[in-house]
Design a protein around this motif. Structure first.
Motif, short mmCIF file in Angstrom:
data_model
loop_
_atom_site.label_atom_id
_atom_site.label_comp_id
_atom_site.label_asym_id
_atom_site.label_seq_id
_atom_site.Cartn_x
_atom_site.Cartn_y
_atom_site.Cartn_z
N ASN A 99 0.79 -1.23 0.00
CA ASN A 99 0.00 0.00 0.00
C ASN A 99 0.82 1.28 0.00
N ASN A 100 2.15 1.18 -0.01
CA ASN A 100 2.94 2.41 -0.07
C ASN A 100 3.99 2.32 -1.17
N LYS A 101 4.56 3.46 -1.50
CA LYS A 101 5.45 3.55 -2.65
C LYS A 101 6.73 2.76 -2.44
N LEU A 102 7.29 2.79 -1.23
CA LEU A 102 8.55 2.10 -0.99
C LEU A 102 8.41 0.60 -1.17
N ASP A 103 7.35 0.01 -0.61
CA ASP A 103 7.15 -1.43 -0.77
C ASP A 103 6.85 -1.80 -2.22
N CYS A 104 6.17 -0.90 -2.93
CA CYS A 104 5.91 -1.14 -4.34
C CYS A 104 7.22 -1.14 -5.14
N LEU A 105 8.09 -0.20 -4.82
CA LEU A 105 9.40 -0.14 -5.48
C LEU A 105 10.22 -1.38 -5.17
N ARG A 106 10.15 -1.84 -3.92
CA ARG A 106 10.85 -3.07 -3.55
C ARG A 106 10.36 -4.23 -4.41
N ALA A 107 9.04 -4.36 -4.51
CA ALA A 107 8.47 -5.46 -5.28
C ALA A 107 8.90 -5.38 -6.74
N CYS A 108 8.88 -4.18 -7.30
CA CYS A 108 9.33 -3.99 -8.68
C CYS A 108 10.78 -4.40 -8.84
N ALA A 109 11.61 -3.89 -7.93
CA ALA A 109 13.04 -4.04 -8.08
C ALA A 109 13.53 -5.46 -7.94
N ILE A 110 12.84 -6.29 -7.18
CA ILE A 110 13.30 -7.67 -7.03
C ILE A 110 12.58 -8.61 -8.00
N GLY A 111 11.84 -8.04 -8.94
CA GLY A 111 11.32 -8.84 -10.05
C GLY A 111 9.92 -9.37 -9.91
N ALA A 112 9.13 -8.90 -8.94
CA ALA A 112 7.75 -9.37 -8.81
C ALA A 112 6.95 -8.99 -10.06
N ASP A 113 5.92 -9.75 -10.32
CA ASP A 113 5.10 -9.52 -11.51
C ASP A 113 3.94 -8.56 -11.25
N GLY A 114 3.70 -8.22 -9.99
CA GLY A 114 2.63 -7.30 -9.68
C GLY A 114 2.41 -7.21 -8.19
N VAL A 115 1.56 -6.27 -7.79
CA VAL A 115 1.22 -6.10 -6.38
C VAL A 115 -0.29 -6.11 -6.21
N ILE A 116 -0.73 -6.68 -5.11
CA ILE A 116 -2.13 -6.63 -4.69
C ILE A 116 -2.22 -5.50 -3.67
N THR A 117 -3.03 -4.47 -3.98
CA THR A 117 -2.97 -3.24 -3.21
C THR A 117 -4.35 -2.65 -2.96
N ASP A 118 -4.46 -1.90 -1.85
CA ASP A 118 -5.66 -1.13 -1.56
C ASP A 118 -5.58 0.27 -2.16
N ASN A 119 -4.38 0.66 -2.64
CA ASN A 119 -4.16 2.01 -3.16
C ASN A 119 -3.67 1.98 -4.60
N GLY A 120 -4.42 1.30 -5.46
CA GLY A 120 -3.97 1.10 -6.83
C GLY A 120 -3.75 2.37 -7.62
N SER A 121 -4.67 3.33 -7.54
CA SER A 121 -4.53 4.57 -8.31
C SER A 121 -3.27 5.33 -7.90
N LYS A 122 -3.01 5.40 -6.60
CA LYS A 122 -1.83 6.09 -6.09
C LYS A 122 -0.55 5.44 -6.61
N LEU A 123 -0.47 4.11 -6.53
CA LEU A 123 0.73 3.42 -6.97
C LEU A 123 0.88 3.46 -8.49
N LYS A 124 -0.22 3.39 -9.19
CA LYS A 124 -0.17 3.44 -10.65
C LYS A 124 0.37 4.78 -11.14
N ARG A 125 -0.09 5.86 -10.52
CA ARG A 125 0.40 7.20 -10.89
C ARG A 125 1.88 7.33 -10.56
N PHE A 126 2.27 6.79 -9.41
CA PHE A 126 3.66 6.90 -9.00
C PHE A 126 4.58 6.14 -9.94
N LEU A 127 4.20 4.93 -10.33
CA LEU A 127 5.06 4.13 -11.19
C LEU A 127 5.21 4.74 -12.58
#
Length: 354
Positions: free
Chosen positions: A305-333
């Motif tokens: 649900n936050n930008k740092l954990d989303c960046l972690r998931a991206c950086a270590i090769g995850a294929d996606g995130v399950i999130t309560d704040n999708g619009s926020k993370l989508k705009r950030f990415l």
């Protein structure tokens, strides 16, 4: 007792520094976040060394703690400065290329921020309109009459406040039951109704089959009989924290993509009829994701649900995130730069249990 007090003080100051750093990164510094987190890491390790030295002093030494710190402060500062520069170069040039180009945003329980009651049709439709997630995730439980209702919890409170078990109620008892959450209200729906609404708006689903000790594992066969053909036609998937459910779903319908929900990943990767993994974010790590990819299986991380954990998931090769704040993370990415992939992302991707 003195060592215990010293350790408590170390933990307090480390937490304080990270809290200040995080607040500054979120509110003031913007792209300077990367450099700031390096400085915070340096301070953390300096504090750790001081703590260890103090412990040795209490056990073995006679000289004052202050005198020993002053003797090594210069060399320690130089070493950490060199380490910071090396880490800065390493992170910016080797971490970012691991990003997945087809990174998925999955709406947890169909919601996007506080836009409605999770696991309800109105929230599903609103999230589709605002976010248009790659998948919308939801929870279902079997009712006493063998049907399925869209709900997360095993217990449901009636109008008098008395709780009853969902699997002791019929679908007719549950449909139309009004539920409230975070200032919103909506009605429960059967899975058929929810599935039809999702397909009408062309929203792909990941359905989590919830179970408890009273459930019969034959429910997987009944689920496939009722819904598998429609789900396959629309690219839907299913996952569960109960592996026996996933195995039985695959046994009943091999074409339906199934995932295994892992509340933690510490030991070895589970084997079996699995198409993807849904792993809790605290124990996500690069080695697990690489092993899954070697088996041609995708990995989704929850609940991010936050930008740092989303960046972690991206950086270590995850294929996606399950999130309560999708619009926020989508705009950030969409606007993320290399500087946004901070040292915190690097450290946390390696500082895991594996």
């Amino acid at each position: 007792m003195r060592i215990l007090l010293l350790e408590t003080e170390f933990i307090f100051w480390s937490a304080f520094l990270f809290a200040i750093g995080y607040w500054l990164c979120e509110n003031l510094l913007g792209n300077a976040q990367f450099l700031w987190e390096i400085l915070i890491l340096m301070l953390k390790w300096i504090l750790l060394i001081m703590y260890q030295m103090a412990c040795f002093q209490l056990y073995f030494g006679n000289r004052s703690f202050d005198s020993r710190v002053s003797e090594i402060s210069g060399p320690v500062a130089i070493c950490f400065l060199i380490a910071a520069v090396v880490q800065l170069i390493f992170v910016k040039n080797s971490l970012v290329p691991n990003l997945q180009s087809d990174f998925k945003i999955v709406a947890h329980r169909g919601s996007d921020g506080n836009n409605g009651v999770p696991n309800t049709v109105p929230t599903l439709k609103d999230s589709k309109k605002k976010l248009s997630p790659d998948y919308s995730e939801l929870d279902v439980r079997q009712t006493v009459d063998g049907r399925f209702v869209v709900i997360h919890d095993a217990m449901l409170a009636n109008s008098s406040g008395k709780e009853r078990e969902v699997n002791n109620l019929s679908l007719g008892d549950l449909i139309g039951h009004k539920v409230k959450e975070s200032g919103h209200a909506a009605y429960l729906s059967g899975y058929s109704q929810y599935l039809e609404a999702a397909h009408q708006i062309k929203q792909s689903l990941i359905t989590e089959i919830k179970t408890d000790e009273h459930d019969n594992y034959d429910l997987a066969a009944e689920f496939c009989h009722l819904y598998a053909d429609s789900m396959i036609d629309h690219g839907d998937m299913v996952h569960s924290m109960d592996y026996r459910i996933i195995a039985n779903v695959k046994k009943s319908e091999k074409r339906l993509k199934c995932g295994y929900v892992l509340p933690f990943e510490i030991f070895s990767m589970p084997k079996g009829a699995i198409d993807f993994y849904s792993i809790e974010y605290l124990t996500m790590n690069r080695s697990f994701i690489k092993a899954a990819h070697d088996q041609k299986k995708k990995v989704y991380v929850w609940t991010v649900n936050n930008k740092l954990d989303c960046l972690r998931a991206c950086a270590i090769g995850a294929d996606g995130v399950i999130t309560d704040n999708g619009s926020k993370l989508k705009r950030f990415l969409k606007t993320a730069t290399k500087d946004d992939f901070s040292l915190g992302c690097f450290i946390n991707s390696y500082a895991t249990l594996k």
